[in-house]
Motif scaffolding. Structure first.
Motif, short mmCIF file in Angstrom:
data_model
loop_
_atom_site.label_atom_id
_atom_site.label_comp_id
_atom_site.label_asym_id
_atom_site.label_seq_id
_atom_site.Cartn_x
_atom_site.Cartn_y
_atom_site.Cartn_z
N GLU A 37 11.89 5.47 3.96
CA GLU A 37 12.12 4.25 3.18
C GLU A 37 10.79 3.64 2.77
OE1 GLU A 37 14.85 1.47 4.85
OE2 GLU A 37 16.23 3.06 5.46
N ARG A 38 10.49 3.82 1.50
CA ARG A 38 9.21 3.27 1.01
C ARG A 38 9.41 2.48 -0.28
NH1 ARG A 38 8.06 8.58 1.32
NH2 ARG A 38 7.61 8.55 -0.89
N ALA A 39 10.59 1.82 -0.35
CA ALA A 39 10.93 1.05 -1.56
C ALA A 39 10.62 1.89 -2.80
CB ALA A 39 10.16 -0.27 -1.56
N SER B 24 -6.07 5.12 -2.27
CA SER B 24 -5.02 6.06 -2.68
C SER B 24 -4.64 5.78 -4.13
CB SER B 24 -3.79 5.89 -1.79
OG SER B 24 -3.14 4.67 -2.08
N ALA B 25 -3.95 6.76 -4.69
CA ALA B 25 -3.31 6.53 -5.99
C ALA B 25 -1.91 6.04 -5.68
CB ALA B 25 -3.27 7.83 -6.78
N ARG B 26 -1.46 5.04 -6.44
CA ARG B 26 -0.16 4.46 -6.11
C ARG B 26 0.71 4.33 -7.34
NH1 ARG B 26 -0.06 -1.74 -4.61
NH2 ARG B 26 -0.12 -1.86 -6.87
N ALA B 27 1.82 5.07 -7.33
CA ALA B 27 2.82 4.88 -8.39
C ALA B 27 3.89 3.98 -7.81
CB ALA B 27 3.42 6.21 -8.79
N SER B 28 4.25 2.93 -8.52
CA SER B 28 5.29 2.05 -8.01
C SER B 28 6.39 1.91 -9.06
CB SER B 28 4.71 0.69 -7.62
OG SER B 28 3.87 0.19 -8.63
N PHE B 29 7.59 2.31 -8.65
CA PHE B 29 8.73 2.37 -9.57
C PHE B 29 9.54 1.08 -9.50
CE2 PHE B 29 8.47 6.70 -7.40
CZ PHE B 29 7.48 7.17 -8.26
N TYR B 30 10.23 0.80 -10.60
CA TYR B 30 11.14 -0.34 -10.60
C TYR B 30 12.40 0.06 -11.33
CZ TYR B 30 11.87 -5.36 -9.76
OH TYR B 30 12.31 -6.56 -9.29
N MET C 282 0.82 -1.21 0.00
CA MET C 282 0.00 0.00 0.00
C MET C 282 0.85 1.26 0.00
SD MET C 282 -2.61 1.14 2.91
CE MET C 282 -1.31 1.82 3.87
N ASP C 283 1.92 1.27 0.85
CA ASP C 283 2.72 2.49 0.93
C ASP C 283 4.22 2.25 0.89
OD1 ASP C 283 3.19 1.39 3.38
OD2 ASP C 283 2.17 2.93 4.55
N GLY C 284 4.64 1.00 0.77
CA GLY C 284 6.06 0.70 0.61
C GLY C 284 6.86 0.64 1.90
N THR C 285 6.20 0.90 3.02
CA THR C 285 6.94 0.84 4.29
C THR C 285 7.16 -0.62 4.69
OG1 THR C 285 4.84 1.03 5.45
CG2 THR C 285 6.11 3.06 5.15
N GLN D 112 17.38 -1.62 -5.24
CA GLN D 112 16.89 -0.91 -4.06
C GLN D 112 17.37 0.54 -4.06
OE1 GLN D 112 18.00 -2.95 -0.45
NE2 GLN D 112 16.50 -1.83 0.79
N LYS D 113 18.64 0.73 -4.44
CA LYS D 113 19.22 2.07 -4.44
C LYS D 113 18.55 2.93 -5.52
CE LYS D 113 23.69 4.32 -4.78
NZ LYS D 113 25.05 4.17 -5.27
N HIS D 114 18.37 2.35 -6.68
CA HIS D 114 17.76 3.09 -7.80
C HIS D 114 16.33 3.50 -7.46
CE1 HIS D 114 17.03 4.28 -11.94
NE2 HIS D 114 15.93 3.54 -11.96
N GLU D 115 15.58 2.58 -6.91
CA GLU D 115 14.18 2.88 -6.54
C GLU D 115 14.13 3.99 -5.48
OE1 GLU D 115 12.52 -0.71 -5.08
OE2 GLU D 115 12.24 -1.58 -7.06
N ALA D 116 15.05 3.90 -4.52
CA ALA D 116 15.07 4.91 -3.45
C ALA D 116 15.34 6.29 -4.04
CB ALA D 116 16.12 4.54 -2.41
N ASN D 117 16.26 6.36 -5.00
CA ASN D 117 16.58 7.65 -5.65
C ASN D 117 15.35 8.22 -6.36
OD1 ASN D 117 19.18 7.66 -4.82
ND2 ASN D 117 20.01 6.75 -6.71
N LEU D 118 14.66 7.34 -7.09
CA LEU D 118 13.48 7.80 -7.83
C LEU D 118 12.40 8.28 -6.86
CD1 LEU D 118 13.07 5.08 -10.64
CD2 LEU D 118 14.27 7.26 -10.78
N ASN D 119 12.21 7.51 -5.82
CA ASN D 119 11.17 7.85 -4.85
C ASN D 119 11.50 9.15 -4.12
OD1 ASN D 119 8.81 7.58 -3.43
ND2 ASN D 119 9.21 5.50 -2.75
N LYS D 120 12.79 9.35 -3.85
CA LYS D 120 13.20 10.59 -3.18
C LYS D 120 12.95 11.79 -4.09
CE LYS D 120 17.07 12.68 -0.66
NZ LYS D 120 16.82 14.01 -1.19
N LYS D 121 13.26 11.61 -5.35
CA LYS D 121 13.05 12.70 -6.31
C LYS D 121 11.56 13.08 -6.36
CE LYS D 121 13.92 14.03 -11.04
NZ LYS D 121 15.07 14.44 -11.75
#
Lengths: 394, 313
Positions: free
Chosen positions: A317-319, A365-371, A165-168, A291-300
């Motif tokens: 940290e929400r993957a 919720s609306a959920r965007a999930s990056f990979y 739901m939220d990546g936590t 994991q690192k790439h996803e975290a960067n995208l999510n942070k952005k």
């Protein structure tokens, strides 16, 4: 060395697709990931070269299937760092894996199962409908609440690792230790963690671990159930039939050893072999890089939109999951509009975690999930489109 | 409200494709719920609203905002427009069946209407139009083109009808293109209900025919149709036209005074009625009807098909 999404994207034929002249931006990987050409080719290989029964037929093609299945099982053992290959049971998905445990694990009246308050319906309904056991709930991520809800009657802790739901994530290692100290077994719903972070089953020491193939580049309708050998051997027979027994009479039967005894009927060989290839592909990229790439995208996305949208979780940290709402717009509004304005594909709704949304008086919720195949440029477009919705429609 | 339009659209599309049937059913459920003051369970209205807004957002965010914020009002407007449009479609269909055109007996537009029920000069002809439709022939009316052509194009026209005049340019082009392969015949259908001088013009053209000057008079009347009656009295205009094309005026005047071609014109009109003509211009190409001044392609298509049938292509 980090991963190169541009290079990896070339492995995904679907990403060449354009709709009305614009490329598609796929941000629904928490539901299903896309599949690389290597996996598609591997599935085709089965149907083209050895489309026959496994574990039964003595002819050359049958033996080839057995070899490929054994190879896939070894890949899973290595990827998850398990002790034995036969500790992996092939299932349809995480849901089926959890259902097997719910129905085959030996419970006695008065036993309790402990789950978090953020479980997917796949790890909720089984326990609601099960008679003679108590279903306890602790607050997700709250270790003190977890400890307080753990009782001597807690036969099983069945808990989600990373929330879809939220990546936590739950502090799973600590929870397993506490549960084992309480002599409780632990089943981890790893559907959202297995594709996004390294899972070391030996170190985690979980008794059971369930995940889905389609969330980790594998074919639809594939899943895995890991169980410690001694725990799997101790399960009650649940789904039985062809392939689960060495022999039978009209009144007796003799079970096959693991894993066959828990894999009844003809298996989804193409799917299993394809999943083996998918896991091999992930192993090559390395989960740490993903994991690192996803975290960067999510942070952005979070840095740019943190004040624009209402995030479901503000946890750092929400993957790869960015779950949010926009004032005056329903989640479905947001998802349909993004799809139609910029080919951005996200998920909307309760994500099968209705219980949590109901508790918090929310519809979803609306959920965007990056990979790993998502790029920073895609995140920029996503940010721009969300800002447009916020500016013009609210 | 958008569900009502969705239901109409999907229901029509469902006739042609089974893919739309679930959507039509969903829209119907939504309409039913709205009518019983309940919320649309499937959120079809929300989905349509979001989809339209999303598509607009890609082009004009302000337009998207306008639609999104006023969607219910816009839906109501569309519902009303749809209902009015459906009503008009039904009315037009009725007119087409009843009168052979979409406008009805009272209204003109692209077609000069003859109201057979109102009665007029040819009242005795009314009885004859009841019964089987009889396709017209060339009779002994003025014709251009190949005498024994296998394709005959007959026009029923009224010299005072602006739509017949409008069609003349198309007729000229058709005749010019096919004159070696078809026969074009003009027959009179003067609509005196609307145009008081229509019969007079038909008589003038027929009197000119006596002196082999039919087509010259025919062209001149149509060319000067707007002048006639507005600036000059029709009878004066006809005489002046006859002079200008060089007719023997004594003979012409005599012909006009005697109403020498009254019966001929009435016969044309009568034949038109029997063929189902309800206004002008109406064309018959080997019996296939074209009503009103249609684009030249419509004529070419039918003529080519008829020529092909006759082995002329």
């Amino acid at each position: 060395m980090g991963l190169n999404p541009e290079k990896l994207r070339k492995d995904f034929p679907i990403l060449d697709t354009k709709v009305k002249g614009r490329p598609i931006i796929y941000m629904d990987s928490a539901c299903q990931t896309l599949r690389p050409i290597q996996v598609i080719n591997k599935i085709n290989e089965y149907y083209n070269e050895y489309p026959v029964c496994g574990d039964r037929s003595q002819h050359k093609l049958g033996k080839r299937v057995d070899e490929e299945i054994a190879k896939a099982r070894k890949i899973f053992r290595k990827f998850f760092n398990a002790k034995h290959s036969e500790e992996f049971i092939f299932t349809k998905n995480t849901t089926e894996s959890i259902n097997i445990i719910a129905n085959a694990l030996k419970f006695k009246p008065g036993d309790a199962v402990l789950c978090s308050d953020k479980e997917h319906n796949s790890n909720l309904l089984q326990w609601q409908i099960k008679k003679d056991i108590k279903h306890n709930i602790f607050e997700f991520g709250n270790i003190e609440d977890f400890k307080s809800k753990l009782t001597k009657n807690t036969r099983l802790v069945s808990v989600v690792h990373t929330s879809n739901m939220d990546g936590t994530s739950n502090p799973i290692k600590e929870m397993i230790k506490i549960a084992h100290d309480n002599e409780s077994l632990v089943l981890i719903d790893g559907a959202q963690s297995a594709p996004h972070r390294e899972i070391n089953l030996k170190k985690l020491d979980a008794d059971f671990f369930a995940c889905s193939g389609h969330k980790m580049l594998g074919p639809s309708g594939t899943g895995l159930l890991f169980g410690k050998k001694e725990q799997l051997e101790n399960l009650n027979p649940f789904l039985v039939g062809g392939g689960t027994v060495e022999e039978s009479t009209y009144t007796t039967h003799h079970w096959e050893p693991l894993p066959n005894r828990i894999e009844p009927g003809l298996q989804n060989y193409a799917g299993i072999i394809g999943l083996g290839e998918a896991v091999h592909y992930l192993d090559k990229i390395r989960l740490k890089n993903i994991q690192k790439h996803e975290a960067n995208l999510n942070k952005k996305a979070t840095d740019a939109l943190g004040d624009v949208v209402d995030l479901i979780s503000k946890d750092q940290e929400r993957a790869g999951i960015f779950s949010f709402n926009i004032k005056n717009l329903t989640p479905h509004n947001i998802a349909i509009m993004l799809d139609n304005s910029a080919n951005i594909m996200i998920r909307s709704g309760a994500h099968c975690v209705h219980s949590w949304f109901n508790k918090h008086n929310m519809t979803g919720s609306a959920r965007a999930s990056f990979y790993f195949y998502n790029t920073e440029e895609e995140i920029d477009i996503f940010i721009e489109e969300i800002k447009k919705l916020r500016k013009h429609l609210t | 409200m958008i569900c009502i339009i969705a239901f109409v659209v999907f229901a029509v599309m469902a006739i042609f494709s089974a893919n739309y049937r679930p959507l039509a059913a969903e829209a119907f459920d939504c309409v039913f719920r709205k009518m019983t003051f309940r919320k649309c369970k499937t959120r079809l209205d929300e989905r349509i609203k979001s989809k339209i807004t999303g598509k607009l957002m890609g082009h004009t965010p302000k337009g998207a905002a306008f639609v999104f914020k006023r969607f219910e009002i816009l839906s109501w407007i569309f519902v009303i427009v749809t209902i009015v449009s459906l009503a008009y479609s039904g009315y037009s269909t009725y007119n087409y069946i009843q009168y052979g055109n979409c406008y009805g007996p009272e209204v003109t537009g692209g077609f000069c209407i003859y109201n057979a029920l109102e009665g007029e000069k040819f009242t005795e002809l009314q009885k004859k139009i009841e019964g089987e439709t009889i396709l017209p022939d060339a009779d002994d009316d003025p014709a251009i083109g190949l005498e024994d052509a296998k394709v005959t194009m007959i026009e029923f026209g009224c010299y005072s009808c602006p739509h017949t005049r409008e069609a003349q340019q198309i007729v000229r082009e058709v005749v010019s293109q096919y004159k070696d392969r078809i026969k074009f015949v003009f027959r009179d259908f003067p609509i005196e209900q609307i145009y008081g001088d229509a019969f007079l013009h038909a008589e003038a053209a027929n009197c000119a025919l006596e002196q082999d000057m039919f087509w010259e008079m025919h062209e001149l009347i149509f060319t000067e149709q707007e002048v006639c009656g507005e600036e000059v009295h029709p009878e004066d205009h006809i005489e002046d036209a006859a002079k200008r094309i060089g007719l023997n005026m004594k003979e012409f005047k005599k012909c006009m005074k005697e109403h020498r071609y009254k019966e001929e014109i009435e016969k044309d009109f009568n034949d038109g009625l029997k063929a189902g003509v309800s206004g002008t211009p109406t064309f018959f190409i080997n019996g296939r009807r074209i009503i009103g001044p249609k684009p030249i392609k419509a004529f070419q298509k039918i003529i080519d098909e008829e020529l092909e049938k006759a082995g002329e292509i």
